[in-house]
Design a protein around this motif. Structure first.
Motif, short mmCIF file in Angstrom:
data_model
loop_
_atom_site.label_atom_id
_atom_site.label_comp_id
_atom_site.label_asym_id
_atom_site.label_seq_id
_atom_site.Cartn_x
_atom_site.Cartn_y
_atom_site.Cartn_z
N ILE A 188 0.83 -1.20 0.00
CA ILE A 188 0.00 0.00 0.00
C ILE A 188 0.87 1.25 0.00
N GLU A 189 1.98 1.22 0.69
CA GLU A 189 2.85 2.40 0.77
C GLU A 189 3.44 2.78 -0.58
N GLY A 190 3.34 1.88 -1.56
CA GLY A 190 3.88 2.17 -2.87
C GLY A 190 2.89 2.74 -3.87
N VAL A 191 1.64 2.98 -3.44
CA VAL A 191 0.63 3.45 -4.40
C VAL A 191 0.69 4.96 -4.63
N GLY A 192 1.46 5.66 -3.81
CA GLY A 192 1.57 7.12 -3.94
C GLY A 192 2.40 7.67 -2.81
N ASN A 193 2.20 8.95 -2.51
CA ASN A 193 2.94 9.60 -1.42
C ASN A 193 2.24 9.30 -0.10
N VAL A 194 2.43 8.11 0.38
CA VAL A 194 1.73 7.62 1.58
C VAL A 194 2.62 7.82 2.80
N VAL A 195 2.10 8.52 3.82
CA VAL A 195 2.88 8.78 5.03
C VAL A 195 2.46 7.90 6.19
N SER A 196 1.26 7.36 6.16
CA SER A 196 0.84 6.44 7.22
C SER A 196 -0.29 5.56 6.73
N VAL A 197 -0.33 4.34 7.26
CA VAL A 197 -1.40 3.39 6.95
C VAL A 197 -1.91 2.82 8.27
N ILE A 198 -3.20 2.98 8.52
CA ILE A 198 -3.82 2.47 9.74
C ILE A 198 -4.87 1.43 9.33
N ASP A 199 -4.74 0.24 9.86
CA ASP A 199 -5.67 -0.84 9.53
C ASP A 199 -6.63 -1.05 10.70
N ASN A 200 -7.84 -0.53 10.55
CA ASN A 200 -8.87 -0.71 11.58
C ASN A 200 -9.91 -1.76 11.17
N THR A 201 -9.57 -2.58 10.17
CA THR A 201 -10.52 -3.61 9.75
C THR A 201 -10.59 -4.72 10.79
N VAL A 202 -11.69 -5.44 10.78
CA VAL A 202 -11.84 -6.60 11.66
C VAL A 202 -12.27 -7.79 10.81
#
Length: 367
Positions: free
Chosen positions: A300-314
């Motif tokens: 996911i961090e490679g799809v653009g200028n991504v500074v943070s990824v938070i996964d709140n899925t369950v």
């Protein structure tokens, strides 16, 4: 767009730009390959602003502190002063903020600015009259990184017949607390504030935070730019103008139980393309996913200028099956409390999912 409109005078109106918190010398996100030139972009945005003023002149440019991210080098002061010298018909007023405070040995001390520049360098509030603009500007510079005294609370204008502007850097308990009600009673026609990076116009009090010219860290969410204003003794008109090269955006993505990593990647690329590929993204995933599926954060961090990824899925659990497999342990007892109910509210359903996930994670850690 933020704006404030009072009575606009047809004659004797002064045009100005109010900015601040430029933070020259900062290098946001410097460890990320796509942000290698962010430091240069901040300088370039200041240069773009000066070029804009050359094309569409204003009478006054206000920089409300923190022009630099730290103590400026002599060559950096010279570069900035050169830019100011290219707009000789615009008066430039600035002060030092908490980041570039005038400490011992600072190159601010004794620096000779161009004739059109007014540097409010004293540690106490000073005022400077600009007769050709019928304007008096007030302000001070930080000489230490923290000032807990409410320095602006008791200032009163000396020349109520002139346009009076206070340049005020601060607004929290460690950086000159600001009492807006007291300031509003001081007689200023406008208070140009800095230190808070989020733009805000206070219509009632005739004051505004310009916000940072460029976003400096990932908490600076949303548009960044400057305040354009027109002012006279009869009225004030203010407008926030977005101007940053790139901004931070929050992107919320809802995952479904059938989602795959390729699907998520492709949808994110489309969303970023639509919102702005130059911008920087804080991505938050929510929703329900297949229990055997995990989001590939590194991908996911490679799809653009991504500074943070938070996964709140369950995980989208089969609770009947989980209960049957865990009747005799705490997980089974927890699930049974919810299965015994005829129906679940959205909040109860979310509690069931998150609680089950937490218990299963704890059981895995003990295994």
């Amino acid at each position: 767009m933020l704006y404030l409109k009072l009575v606009k005078n047809s004659g004797g109106t002064m045009r100005f730009i109010h900015t601040g918190d430029i933070h020259l010398g900062a290098t946001p996100e410097s460890k990320r390959p796509w942000a290698a030139n962010r430091g240069d972009e901040i300088w370039n945005t200041l240069e773009r602003l000066i070029k804009k003023i050359k094309i569409d002149p204003v009478d006054l440019l206000i920089i409300a502190g923190d022009m630099f991210h730290r103590q400026p080098l002599l060559r950096e002061l010279k570069e900035v002063d050169y830019l100011f010298s290219t707009i000789p018909d615009t008066k430039v007023v600035l002060c030092a903020g908490n980041h570039d405070a005038i400490k011992k040995g600072s190159f601010y001390d004794g620096f000779k600015w161009s004739e059109n520049v007014i540097f409010l360098g004293d540690k106490n509030i000073e005022s400077v009259e600009i007769p050709e603009l019928n304007t008096c500007v007030y302000g001070l510079s930080y000489h230490q990184t923290e000032i807990k005294d409410a320095m602006y609370d008791h200032v009163i204008v000396d020349r109520p017949d002139m346009i009076n502007i206070l340049v005020a850097h601060g607004g929290d308990e460690k950086h000159i607390p600001i009492n807006r009600k007291k300031l509003a009673m001081s007689g200023f026609d406008y208070v140009a504030m800095g230190h808070i990076h989020k733009p805000e116009i206070d219509e009632k009090m005739k004051m505004a935070y310009s916000g940072s010219l460029e976003p400096i860290d990932m908490n600076d969410i949303g548009p960044r730019g400057y305040i354009y204003g027109e002012i006279s003794k009869r009225g004030l008109e203010l407008e926030f103008v977005p101007f940053a090269k790139r901004i931070y955006r929050e992107l919320d993505f809802t995952v479904t139980p059938t989602a795959t990593n390729l699907e998520i990647r492709h949808r994110l690329i489309d969303m970023i393309k639509e919102q702005g590929q130059d911008d920087m993204y804080k991505i938050t995933f929510s929703g329900y996913r297949d229990p055997d599926f995990d989001i590939d954060v590194s991908d996911i961090e490679g799809v653009g200028n991504v500074v943070s990824v938070i996964d709140n899925t369950v995980p989208d659990y089969d609770f009947e099956e989980l209960y049957a497999e865990n009747k005799d342990n705490i997980l089974g007892m927890y699930i049974k409390k919810f299965l015994d109910r005829e129906s679940l509210t959205p909040l109860q359903r979310k509690t069931l999912y998150y609680g089950t996930k937490a218990l299963m994670d704890a059981m895995e850690d003990r295994a």
